[in-house]
Design an enzyme around this catalytic site. Structure first.
Site, PDB file in Angstrom:
ATOM      1  N   LYS A  50      65.193  47.422  57.136  1.00  0.00           N
ATOM      2  CA  LYS A  50      65.517  46.593  55.827  1.00  0.00           C
ATOM      3  C   LYS A  50      64.252  46.646  54.878  1.00  0.00           C
ATOM      4  O   LYS A  50      64.451  46.993  53.732  1.00  0.00           O
ATOM      5  CB  LYS A  50      65.871  45.140  56.033  1.00  0.00           C
ATOM      6  N   HIS A  85      94.702  57.738  74.095  1.00  0.00           N
ATOM      7  CA  HIS A  85      94.808  59.218  73.705  1.00  0.00           C
ATOM      8  C   HIS A  85      93.939  59.661  73.014  1.00  0.00           C
ATOM      9  O   HIS A  85      93.757  60.453  72.292  1.00  0.00           O
ATOM     10  CB  HIS A  85      96.231  59.180  72.849  1.00  0.00           C
ATOM     11  N   GLU A  99      73.520  42.953  68.955  1.00  0.00           N
ATOM     12  CA  GLU A  99      72.398  42.431  68.209  1.00  0.00           C
ATOM     13  C   GLU A  99      71.678  41.194  69.132  1.00  0.00           C
ATOM     14  O   GLU A  99      70.671  41.004  69.046  1.00  0.00           O
ATOM     15  CB  GLU A  99      73.018  41.694  66.967  1.00  0.00           C
TER      16      GLU A  99
HETATM   17  O1  PA5 Z   1      73.589  37.850  63.107  1.00  0.00           O
HETATM   18  C1  PA5 Z   1      72.953  38.085  62.180  1.00  0.00           C
HETATM   19  O2  PA5 Z   1      71.988  37.294  62.056  1.00  0.00           O
HETATM   20  C2  PA5 Z   1      72.757  39.170  61.158  1.00  0.00           C
HETATM   21  O3  PA5 Z   1      73.839  39.966  61.637  1.00  0.00           O
HETATM   22  C3  PA5 Z   1      73.237  38.419  59.729  1.00  0.00           C
HETATM   23  O4  PA5 Z   1      74.485  37.734  59.970  1.00  0.00           O
HETATM   24  C4  PA5 Z   1      73.303  39.616  58.754  1.00  0.00           C
HETATM   25  O5  PA5 Z   1      72.197  40.379  58.819  1.00  0.00           O
HETATM   26  C5  PA5 Z   1      73.528  39.279  57.498  1.00  0.00           C
HETATM   27  O6  PA5 Z   1      72.507  37.922  57.020  1.00  0.00           O
HETATM   28  P1  PA5 Z   1      72.547  37.099  55.974  1.00  0.00           P
HETATM   29  O7  PA5 Z   1      73.830  36.137  56.132  1.00  0.00           O
HETATM   30  O8  PA5 Z   1      71.380  36.649  55.990  1.00  0.00           O
HETATM   31  O9  PA5 Z   1      72.957  37.784  54.667  1.00  0.00           O
END
Ligand code: PA5
Length: 444
Positions: A417, A303, A282
């Protein structure tokens, strides 16, 4: 303690490897990132050892230890650190132990999906009366966390329980619906520091409350983090593991190694690879760039995956995670001494076998001209986890600079989203329903 073994990425040992001089050259360039981090500390480094964070969490101790079970409702960066800490630092059968066997500490479950079978299976295992639910969402708007919250709150209310006594929110100090509800109703609430992004937030209130609930030493976690922070800000190239991890990954990426595999030889450390997978993907996967992180488990995936790693496309950099001392060991029975296929194992420990398999696998990769590196944990303890988290967070920040991408945003997650909001009828997202329509269907 954590050690970092870079021997098997060097050209002297693997012909597809890197020259020491090119690692040093790129590392010198990357020192700019270290200077940048020293000048203006990113949030994930600022919070290391922050007494305010630990204090906020510890203030809830008295209330928390009235319960038997702790359930995290969150996803992504608001769950993966909790999962890694739970699986790594508690015995694997922790949730099946009695309260007495757990020394009075709580069981921990993490509901990080909206799969109805999965969520139901967690709810089936908890007694609401003795359960705390920690809704973690920095934004306070993530559909999965909000859905889990609505389910749980509804259950609490319909069981005649006071939601205020069973809920704690972890969210932005000012913004978002969770903060608003907490303020309106007086629900317990912890802050997510605004300058720390989800996937960098494990050492904040996000990861620390569930850890404390299950008896993990959160001070020791931060001690490891503090030492890692010092080391990762070092300008001495060969003494800075984060710098080397970033540079080595970058140099290999530039040569077409698009895949980074992390392969712990420990079921308990496996979830660190899951946490790393999100962090690397990410943070760095943007603008057409990025390396695909893959998790694998030794020996199990020998394996399943090792044929591909040794003999398939030579496009991976593999990071082994070795555990020097397992918290338990088992002796194999000295039986069938006349049968060669068994007698070599009899009387030996499982730890000897798993470590020999790790060595066999890394040596075979070297023979096949496939680079690998190795992280060595001297044991399973909090200090090492704190050290690991900060080292990889720094490595990710440095890698982001090398790649020329912003490691702290995630624009590629947003569109999906918004379309989901639209499909679920959220106000203000009506237009998005038309996005991604296909011209022709082919379903057979
Ligand atoms: O790293 C990030 O920013 C994302 O993976 C968030 O942690 C994830 O989308 C969850 O977001 P939030 O804490 O706002 O619910």
């Amino acid at each position: 303690m954590l050690k970092f073994d870079f021997s098997r990425v060097l050209k002297e040992n693997v012909s597809s490897g890197l020259e020491v001089s090119e690692i040093e050259g790129k590392a010198k360039e990357a020192l700019k990132s270290i200077e940048k981090m020293k000048d203006s500390e990113p949030g994930f480094l600022r919070i290391v050892g922050d007494p305010e964070i630990l204090g906020q969490v510890k203030d809830l101790q008295e209330w928390l230890f009235n319960f038997d079970t702790f359930v995290v409702l969150g996803i992504g960066g608001s769950a993966l650190g909790n999962i890694a800490l739970h699986n790594g630092l508690r015995p694997l059968n922790w949730n099946e132990m009695s309260l007495e066997e757990r020394g009075g500490y709580l069981r921990v479950f993490v509901s990080d999906n909206v799969d109805p079978d999965f969520v139901s299976s967690i709810l089936d295992r908890v007694d609401l009366k003795w359960t705390v639910f920690n809704v973690i969402s920095k934004s306070g708007s993530t559909a999965e966390a909000m859905a889990n919250y609505l389910i749980v709150r509804n259950l609490l209310e319909s069981s005649g329980l006071d939601p205020k006594e069973h809920l704690v929110f972890t969210t932005d100090p000012e913004r978002g619906v969770l903060r608003k509800i907490a303020n309106e109703e007086g629900i317990r609430v912890l802050d997510v520091p605004p300058d720390v992004g989800g996937r960098f937030s494990v050492l904040t209130q996000v990861g620390m409350l569930s850890a404390m609930a299950e008896g993990i030493d959160i001070d020791e976690l931060h001690e490891g983090a503090i030492d890692a922070k010092k080391r990762c800000l070092e300008s001495e190239i060969w003494n800075n593991p984060a710098l080397l991890i970033a540079v080595i990954h970058y140099l290999f990426y530039e040569r077409g190694r698009n895949i980074s595999v992390m392969m712990p030889y420990s079921n308990r450390l496996y979830y660190l690879a899951d946490w790393f997978r999100q962090l690397w993907a990410e943070s760095l996967g943007k603008g057409g760039k990025g390396q695909t992180p893959v998790k694998a488990l030794g020996t199990t995936d020998q394996h399943s995956q090792i044929q591909l790693y040794n003999d398939g496309p030579n496009d991976k950099l593999i990071t082994f995670v070795k555990l020097d001392r397992y918290s338990r060991d088992i002796l194999m029975g000295k039986l069938h001494e006349d049968k060669d296929a068994l007698s070599y194992l009899g009387g030996r420990k499982l730890s000897e076998l798993i470590n020999s398999e790790l060595h066999g696998t890394e040596a075979a990769l070297t023979e096949n001209n496939r680079p690998s590196m190795k992280l060595i944990f001297d044991g399973i303890r909090e200090y090492n986890f704190g050290y690991f988290f900060v080292t990889y967070e720094c490595a990710t920040a440095i890698a982001g600079d090398l790649l020329g991408v912003n490691p702290y945003d995630q624009p590629g997650v947003e569109l999906g989203k918004r379309i989901t909001y639209s499909l679920m009828g959220r106000k203000g997202y009506e237009k998005e329903a038309d996005l991604g329509k296909i011209e022709k269907e082919m379903i057979i």
